[in-house]
Write a protein that holds these residues in place. Sequence first.
Motif, mmCIF file in Angstrom:
data_model
loop_
_atom_site.group_PDB
_atom_site.id
_atom_site.type_symbol
_atom_site.label_atom_id
_atom_site.label_comp_id
_atom_site.label_asym_id
_atom_site.label_seq_id
_atom_site.Cartn_x
_atom_site.Cartn_y
_atom_site.Cartn_z
ATOM 1 N N SER A 61 0.499 -1.393 -0.836
ATOM 2 C CA SER A 61 0.075 0.282 -0.332
ATOM 3 C C SER A 61 0.546 1.715 0.273
ATOM 4 O O SER A 61 1.871 1.419 0.095
ATOM 5 C CB SER A 61 -0.829 -0.248 1.229
ATOM 6 N N PRO A 68 -8.557 -3.252 -0.462
ATOM 7 C CA PRO A 68 -9.234 -3.025 -1.512
ATOM 8 C C PRO A 68 -10.910 -3.253 -1.928
ATOM 9 O O PRO A 68 -10.722 -5.062 -1.560
ATOM 10 C CB PRO A 68 -8.426 -3.945 -3.972
ATOM 11 N N VAL A 100 -3.965 -1.502 -0.681
ATOM 12 C CA VAL A 100 -4.684 -0.357 -1.420
ATOM 13 C C VAL A 100 -3.785 0.799 -2.082
ATOM 14 O O VAL A 100 -2.307 1.303 -1.470
ATOM 15 C CB VAL A 100 -5.095 0.471 -0.061
#
Length: 356
Positions: A300, A332, A316
């Motif tokens: 992420s 997600p 993410v």
Amino acid sequence: MKALVLAGGAGTRLRPITHTSAKQLVPVANKPVLFYGLESIAEAGITDVGIVVGDTAREIRQAVGDGSAFGLNVTYLPQEAPLGLAHAVLIAREYLGDDDFVMYLGDNFLIGGITDLVERFRVERPAAQIMLTKVSDPRAFGVAELDMEGRLVGLEEKPAEPRSDLALIGIYLFTPAVHDVVADLKPSGRGELEITHAISGLLDAGHRVATTITEGYWKDTGSVADMLQVNQLVLEQMDPDVQGDVVDSELIGRVAVAPGAVVRASRIVGPAVIGPGTVVEDSYLGPFTSVAEDCQITDSEVEYSVVLRGAAIRGVRRIEASLIGHEVEVTPAPRTPRAHRLVLGDHSKVQICAYS
């Protein structure tokens, strides 16, 4: 001199975080904002502190304890509802006795502390000493009006048409003279006992009220934007301190990795701080990011954000300018169906990209 610290407010502007957490304990650079105020009080040589608490009393007590960690002797003063700053003085009357005192709002953040202010008050000893700062929109504050010689001539609480741009910040010093005025106060139109009315009462009774206009940095950390700005300021002054495990990773600038934290196959651009027990893997953390203890950030990107204890962010693409609460999980959405699936508490705020 004693201190009266107000830590009983509801924190409505920080909801939904404050539905389950005291606003004064939301961390700045992984330290509760309340702690900065307590440290400033201790540095000023004040040891006896009364903390006014409300619905979040248990959490405040657990975090602060008896105050010995700060070199303080703490007494807790229950308040049945947040009925105004002057109401806090009213319920603390017995505790304060005939001592002078500083009243410090627990969610306020002031660079430079209050030592100079306290020393000046002890020497000059006006009935009250208030701190002022220039703000762009005074309508959200108590507003002071000064004459040509800089003397206080009037105060208004959240006026629709302010007479100046000088706002009262949440730090006040009083002699016992304030108690007689507070005892006679009536609730305002907001249903509260206003501290501005108490200070005006001191003026009307012929007492001297001194003012200090601070040029230093001050914030009422009552909103997410304010929290992020204060977090940025504190991180900018931080020294690099890597005590955790860093494996196959790149750390750039001022980065603090606490003992027990693990950074693996990641890039961290400071200033940033990572709390104990947190694992950052295959990720990017950008400047002005604070990640608290026991978090997991995997695959992420996070920048200019505050992540609270136990949160998990996985897969993410990009998070920025965000406040992520305790034990939150960010992942997600499934690719099909192409829809957003949300479980949101009261007063939540969600921003969804139009192309998502």
